[in-house]
Design an enzyme around this catalytic site. Structure first.
Site, PDB file in Angstrom:
ATOM      1  N   SER A 105       0.827  -1.198   0.000  1.00  8.83           N
ATOM      2  CA  SER A 105       0.000   0.000   0.000  1.00  8.83           C
ATOM      3  C   SER A 105       0.867   1.256   0.000  1.00  8.83           C
ATOM      4  O   SER A 105       1.612   1.491  -0.958  1.00  8.83           O
ATOM      5  CB  SER A 105      -0.974  -0.054   1.197  1.00  8.83           C
ATOM      6  OG  SER A 105      -1.966   0.934   1.107  1.00  8.83           O
ATOM      7  N   ASP A 155     -10.113  -4.443  -5.032  1.00  9.40           N
ATOM      8  CA  ASP A 155      -9.514  -3.406  -4.188  1.00  9.40           C
ATOM      9  C   ASP A 155     -10.115  -2.037  -4.520  1.00  9.40           C
ATOM     10  O   ASP A 155      -9.926  -1.526  -5.622  1.00  9.40           O
ATOM     11  CB  ASP A 155      -8.005  -3.376  -4.411  1.00  9.40           C
ATOM     12  CG  ASP A 155      -7.278  -2.502  -3.404  1.00  9.40           C
ATOM     13  OD1 ASP A 155      -7.932  -1.662  -2.750  1.00  9.40           O
ATOM     14  OD2 ASP A 155      -6.052  -2.652  -3.278  1.00  9.40           O
ATOM     15  N   HIS A 186      -8.085  -4.965  -0.593  1.00 10.45           N
ATOM     16  CA  HIS A 186      -6.823  -4.296  -0.317  1.00 10.45           C
ATOM     17  C   HIS A 186      -5.926  -5.115   0.610  1.00 10.45           C
ATOM     18  O   HIS A 186      -4.718  -4.882   0.669  1.00 10.45           O
ATOM     19  CB  HIS A 186      -7.097  -2.917   0.308  1.00 10.45           C
ATOM     20  CG  HIS A 186      -5.924  -1.986   0.233  1.00 10.45           C
ATOM     21  ND1 HIS A 186      -5.393  -1.550  -0.965  1.00 10.45           N
ATOM     22  CD2 HIS A 186      -5.174  -1.404   1.210  1.00 10.45           C
ATOM     23  CE1 HIS A 186      -4.369  -0.737  -0.724  1.00 10.45           C
ATOM     24  NE2 HIS A 186      -4.213  -0.640   0.584  1.00 10.45           N
TER      25      HIS A 186
END
Length: 207
Positions: A105, A155, A186
């Site tokens: 991320s 996601d 995610h």
């Protein structure tokens, strides 16, 4: 070594073949990805790093203006700071070893920025749920560099289209890029661990 809170773990009973810098997602710390890194690469020197930006108390590697909107000036400055730290950490803890990063991320975004802005720093990068962090005015020469981009099909934060855009950008700079669409959102899955292990196997980055 100062500037970034970090943890270093040498492989247990094995000669190290790879230096792997671990870069957490928003709200994580230097320990978050150590188990994933160790499982993926048992014989790596692991260097877990904590981001120095706080967003409502949650550590990050650079500021953002809103969800998905990055503060590019801060990103460039933070990437330079992290690159200097990483150079020193690699030289101290894993001299002479191939260098890779594994980021999730926000950590994947700063790792991608390192490739684009400091192309000699890393030999390879595993980018889990990334977005395009920035588009430099001139593409670097990433010939001989490798990247794995793993996007979650469902996601909502970093959709597969962002991963595809980043792959095209890195390929345009000459990097060899492998992409993976994971049946997930995610969050990370076993498929991400397996893909990272395969990508960073001895026949890959350290071959």
């Amino acid at each position: 070594m100062t500037g970034h809170a970090h943890v270093v773990e040498a492989p247990d009973g094995a000669s190290p073949r790879l230096a792997l810098m671990l870069l957490h997602g928003t709200g994580g710390d230097e320990h978050d990805l150590v188990p994933l890194g160790r499982e993926a690469v048992p014989d790596a020197v692991l260097i877990g790093v904590r981001g120095r930006v706080l967003e409502r108390g949650a550590p990050r590697f650079f500021r953002r203006l809103a969800e998905g909107a990055f503060d590019e000036a801060d990103l460039v400055a933070r990437a330079a700071d992290l690159a200097a730290f990483a150079e020193a950490a690699f030289a101290r803890h894993a001299p002479g070893l191939p260098r890779a990063a594994l980021g999730f991320s926000n950590g994947a975004n700063i790792a991608a920025a390192l490739m684009l802005l400091h192309p000699r720093l890393l030999d390879a990068a595993v980018l889990l749920r990334p977005m395009v962090p920035l588009v430099p005015s001139a593409l670097p020469d990433l010939a001989g560099r490798r990247a794995l981009i793993a996007s979650g099909i469902a996601d909502p934060l970093a959709p597969p289209a962002e991963g595809a855009r980043l792959a095209a950008l890195l390929r345009g700079a000459g990097a060899a890029v492998r992409t993976l669409a994971v049946p997930a959102g995610h969050g990370l899955t076993r498929a991400d661990v397996s893909a990272a292990a395969s990508f960073l196997a001895p026949a890959g980055v350290a071959g």
